[in-house]
Design a protein around this motif. Sequence first.
Motif, PDB file in Angstrom:
ATOM      1  N   LYS A   1       1.223  -0.878   0.229  1.00  0.00           N
ATOM      2  CA  LYS A   1      -0.183  -0.035   0.425  1.00  0.00           C
ATOM      3  C   LYS A   1       0.933   1.338  -0.093  1.00  0.00           C
ATOM      4  O   LYS A   1       0.111   2.005  -0.221  1.00  0.00           O
ATOM      5  CB  LYS A   1      -0.995   0.154   1.311  1.00  0.00           C
ATOM      6  CG  LYS A   1      -1.880  -0.881   1.083  1.00  0.00           C
ATOM      7  CD  LYS A   1      -3.241  -0.356   0.123  1.00  0.00           C
ATOM      8  CE  LYS A   1      -3.981  -1.080  -0.046  1.00  0.00           C
ATOM      9  NZ  LYS A   1      -5.960  -0.613  -0.963  1.00  0.00           N
ATOM     10  N   ASP A   2       2.096   1.140  -0.321  1.00  0.00           N
ATOM     11  CA  ASP A   2       2.990   1.983   0.333  1.00  0.00           C
ATOM     12  C   ASP A   2       3.073   2.684  -1.300  1.00  0.00           C
ATOM     13  O   ASP A   2       3.438   1.781  -2.038  1.00  0.00           O
ATOM     14  CB  ASP A   2       4.226   1.997   0.539  1.00  0.00           C
ATOM     15  CG  ASP A   2       5.012   2.994   0.753  1.00  0.00           C
ATOM     16  OD1 ASP A   2       4.566   4.440   0.495  1.00  0.00           O
ATOM     17  OD2 ASP A   2       5.945   2.720   1.908  1.00  0.00           O
ATOM     18  N   ARG A   3       2.913   3.676  -1.825  1.00  0.00           N
ATOM     19  CA  ARG A   3       2.424   4.580  -3.511  1.00  0.00           C
ATOM     20  C   ARG A   3       3.770   5.087  -3.427  1.00  0.00           C
ATOM     21  O   ARG A   3       3.868   4.752  -5.030  1.00  0.00           O
ATOM     22  CB  ARG A   3       1.516   4.916  -3.443  1.00  0.00           C
ATOM     23  CG  ARG A   3      -0.116   4.985  -3.006  1.00  0.00           C
ATOM     24  CD  ARG A   3      -1.328   6.060  -2.988  1.00  0.00           C
ATOM     25  NE  ARG A   3      -2.506   5.596  -2.556  1.00  0.00           N
ATOM     26  CZ  ARG A   3      -3.357   6.341  -2.013  1.00  0.00           C
ATOM     27  NH1 ARG A   3      -2.904   7.618  -2.665  1.00  0.00           N
ATOM     28  NH2 ARG A   3      -4.519   6.119  -1.855  1.00  0.00           N
ATOM     29  N   TYR A   4       4.645   5.195  -2.606  1.00  0.00           N
ATOM     30  CA  TYR A   4       5.585   6.152  -3.227  1.00  0.00           C
ATOM     31  C   TYR A   4       7.102   6.018  -2.951  1.00  0.00           C
ATOM     32  O   TYR A   4       8.325   5.810  -4.149  1.00  0.00           O
ATOM     33  CB  TYR A   4       5.218   7.724  -2.663  1.00  0.00           C
ATOM     34  CG  TYR A   4       4.385   7.916  -2.970  1.00  0.00           C
ATOM     35  CD1 TYR A   4       3.580   8.619  -4.234  1.00  0.00           C
ATOM     36  CD2 TYR A   4       3.151   8.297  -1.854  1.00  0.00           C
ATOM     37  CE1 TYR A   4       2.482   9.013  -4.833  1.00  0.00           C
ATOM     38  CE2 TYR A   4       1.898   8.929  -2.665  1.00  0.00           C
ATOM     39  CZ  TYR A   4       1.893   9.334  -3.105  1.00  0.00           C
ATOM     40  OH  TYR A   4       0.609  10.396  -3.757  1.00  0.00           O
ATOM     41  N   ASP A   5       7.324   5.327  -1.679  1.00  0.00           N
ATOM     42  CA  ASP A   5       8.721   5.150  -1.981  1.00  0.00           C
ATOM     43  C   ASP A   5       8.818   3.955  -0.758  1.00  0.00           C
ATOM     44  O   ASP A   5       8.809   3.631   0.519  1.00  0.00           O
ATOM     45  CB  ASP A   5       9.676   5.744  -1.046  1.00  0.00           C
ATOM     46  CG  ASP A   5      11.027   5.606  -0.971  1.00  0.00           C
ATOM     47  OD1 ASP A   5      11.446   4.723  -1.720  1.00  0.00           O
ATOM     48  OD2 ASP A   5      11.643   6.043  -0.270  1.00  0.00           O
ATOM     49  N   PRO A   6       8.626   1.948  -1.669  1.00  0.00           N
ATOM     50  CA  PRO A   6       8.375   1.512  -0.463  1.00  0.00           C
ATOM     51  C   PRO A   6       9.682   1.582   0.724  1.00  0.00           C
ATOM     52  O   PRO A   6      10.874   1.774  -0.063  1.00  0.00           O
ATOM     53  CB  PRO A   6       8.103   0.205  -1.145  1.00  0.00           C
ATOM     54  CG  PRO A   6       7.441   0.713  -2.609  1.00  0.00           C
ATOM     55  CD  PRO A   6       8.702   2.228  -2.977  1.00  0.00           C
ATOM     56  N   GLU A   7       9.435   0.355   1.929  1.00  0.00           N
ATOM     57  CA  GLU A   7      10.411   0.647   2.324  1.00  0.00           C
ATOM     58  C   GLU A   7      11.203  -0.905   1.974  1.00  0.00           C
ATOM     59  O   GLU A   7      11.035  -1.272   1.989  1.00  0.00           O
ATOM     60  CB  GLU A   7      10.513  -0.074   4.008  1.00  0.00           C
ATOM     61  CG  GLU A   7       8.842   1.581   4.360  1.00  0.00           C
ATOM     62  CD  GLU A   7       9.941   3.190   4.239  1.00  0.00           C
ATOM     63  OE1 GLU A   7      11.430   3.386   4.522  1.00  0.00           O
ATOM     64  OE2 GLU A   7       9.800   3.437   3.118  1.00  0.00           O
TER      65      GLU A   7
ATOM     66  N   HIS B   1      -5.152   8.617   3.949  1.00  0.00           N
ATOM     67  CA  HIS B   1      -4.406  10.056   4.566  1.00  0.00           C
ATOM     68  C   HIS B   1      -3.061  10.001   4.842  1.00  0.00           C
ATOM     69  O   HIS B   1      -2.284  10.977   4.473  1.00  0.00           O
ATOM     70  CB  HIS B   1      -4.951   9.816   5.839  1.00  0.00           C
ATOM     71  CG  HIS B   1      -5.560  11.737   5.949  1.00  0.00           C
ATOM     72  ND1 HIS B   1      -4.344  11.178   7.439  1.00  0.00           N
ATOM     73  CD2 HIS B   1      -5.973  12.337   6.296  1.00  0.00           C
ATOM     74  CE1 HIS B   1      -4.887  13.371   7.268  1.00  0.00           C
ATOM     75  NE2 HIS B   1      -5.697  13.892   6.471  1.00  0.00           N
ATOM     76  N   ALA B   2      -2.329   8.456   4.929  1.00  0.00           N
ATOM     77  CA  ALA B   2      -0.661   8.806   5.215  1.00  0.00           C
ATOM     78  C   ALA B   2      -0.337   8.959   4.380  1.00  0.00           C
ATOM     79  O   ALA B   2       0.489   9.519   3.439  1.00  0.00           O
ATOM     80  CB  ALA B   2      -0.639   7.650   6.068  1.00  0.00           C
ATOM     81  N   ASN B   3      -0.683   7.958   3.162  1.00  0.00           N
ATOM     82  CA  ASN B   3      -0.469   7.686   1.756  1.00  0.00           C
ATOM     83  C   ASN B   3      -0.724   9.347   0.605  1.00  0.00           C
ATOM     84  O   ASN B   3       0.631   9.499   0.777  1.00  0.00           O
ATOM     85  CB  ASN B   3      -0.882   6.871   0.786  1.00  0.00           C
ATOM     86  CG  ASN B   3      -0.122   5.998   0.797  1.00  0.00           C
ATOM     87  OD1 ASN B   3       1.197   6.360   0.885  1.00  0.00           O
ATOM     88  ND2 ASN B   3      -0.670   5.049   1.207  1.00  0.00           N
ATOM     89  N   ALA B   4      -1.314  10.110   1.222  1.00  0.00           N
ATOM     90  CA  ALA B   4      -1.590  11.633   0.708  1.00  0.00           C
ATOM     91  C   ALA B   4      -0.856  13.058   1.378  1.00  0.00           C
ATOM     92  O   ALA B   4      -0.866  13.979   0.178  1.00  0.00           O
ATOM     93  CB  ALA B   4      -3.243  12.083   1.003  1.00  0.00           C
ATOM     94  N   ARG B   5      -0.482  12.138   2.404  1.00  0.00           N
ATOM     95  CA  ARG B   5       0.571  13.033   2.830  1.00  0.00           C
ATOM     96  C   ARG B   5       2.020  13.231   3.068  1.00  0.00           C
ATOM     97  O   ARG B   5       3.051  13.897   3.454  1.00  0.00           O
ATOM     98  CB  ARG B   5      -0.053  13.578   4.450  1.00  0.00           C
ATOM     99  CG  ARG B   5      -0.872  13.900   5.010  1.00  0.00           C
ATOM    100  CD  ARG B   5      -1.308  13.366   6.620  1.00  0.00           C
ATOM    101  NE  ARG B   5      -0.417  14.316   7.334  1.00  0.00           N
ATOM    102  CZ  ARG B   5      -0.644  15.931   7.776  1.00  0.00           C
ATOM    103  NH1 ARG B   5      -2.062  16.286   7.779  1.00  0.00           N
ATOM    104  NH2 ARG B   5       0.041  16.535   8.280  1.00  0.00           N
ATOM    105  N   SER B   6       2.663  12.189   2.271  1.00  0.00           N
ATOM    106  CA  SER B   6       4.016  12.472   1.571  1.00  0.00           C
ATOM    107  C   SER B   6       4.917  13.573   0.863  1.00  0.00           C
ATOM    108  O   SER B   6       4.145  13.836   0.286  1.00  0.00           O
ATOM    109  CB  SER B   6       3.674  10.405   0.794  1.00  0.00           C
ATOM    110  OG  SER B   6       5.144  10.799   0.390  1.00  0.00           O
TER     111      SER B   6
END
Length: 230
Positions: A24-30, A212-217
Motif C-alpha cells: 500500500k506504500d505508493r511512493y517509496d516502499p521501505e 490519508h498517510a499516503n496523501a501526506r507524503s
Amino acid sequence: MSVLSVLMAAIAPGVALLSYFYLKDRYDPEPISQVLKLFLFGVLLVFPIMVLQRALVQGLGEHPFVFAFVTSAATEEFFKWFLVYFVIYKHTSFDEPYDGIVYSVAASLGFATLENVFYAFFNASGFSALMMRAFLPVSGHAMFGVIMGYHLGKAKFNPDASRKHLSYALLLPIFWHGVFDYTMLVTKTYWIWFMVPLMTFLWIRSLWKVSHANARSPLRVIQREEQVKI
C-alpha cells in the motif's frame, strides 16, 4: 493436519497482512530488510511480554477489565511502541508518514504471528479455528499497528504536535486493543454480534488512515514535479 500444515496456516495470515500493507506504500516502499527486522523483533517481543503478563496475572488477578486493558493491551502495545520508536522512528528510511504504518504493522504482526503459532501447537484447534484467529486476533493486531503507525508518522512530520501524536500512538492502540479483548472475554456466546461491527469499524478506519498517510507524503509532491518536467 501435519506439523508443516499447521505451521503454515499459523504463519500465513500475518505474512499476508504484512504484504498487503507493505504494498500500500505508493511512493517509496521501505527496504525489505528493515521491515523484516521489525517483524522479527516483534516475534522476539513475545517472550518478555509472556513473562510480564504472567507476573501481572499473579499480582492483579484475572478480572476481565483489568486483564483486557492492563495485562494484555497495555503491556503488548507499550512494548511494540517502544520497539518502533527506538529502532526505526529516527532512522533515515522513515522518510514519509506512511512508513510509520509499515513498521508498526510489521512489529505488531511479528508478535501476532508467533502468538498464533503457539496457539496452533498448544491448543486443540483445527484449521477453522486458525482461520477465525486470522480474522480476529491477527487482523486486530494489524489494525492496532495501523493506528500506532499513523500517529507516529504524524508525530515525526508535524514537530509542533509531536508529543501529542506520540501519546496517541501509544494510548489509542491500548484503548482499542483493550476494547477488543474485553469484548471477547465478556461476550463468550454472542461475541459475533459485537466483533463484526468492531472489526468492520477498525478496518474502515485503518484504510482511511492508510489513504490519508499516503496523501501526506512529501514524496508525492516530488513525484508530481518530476512528471510535469517529463
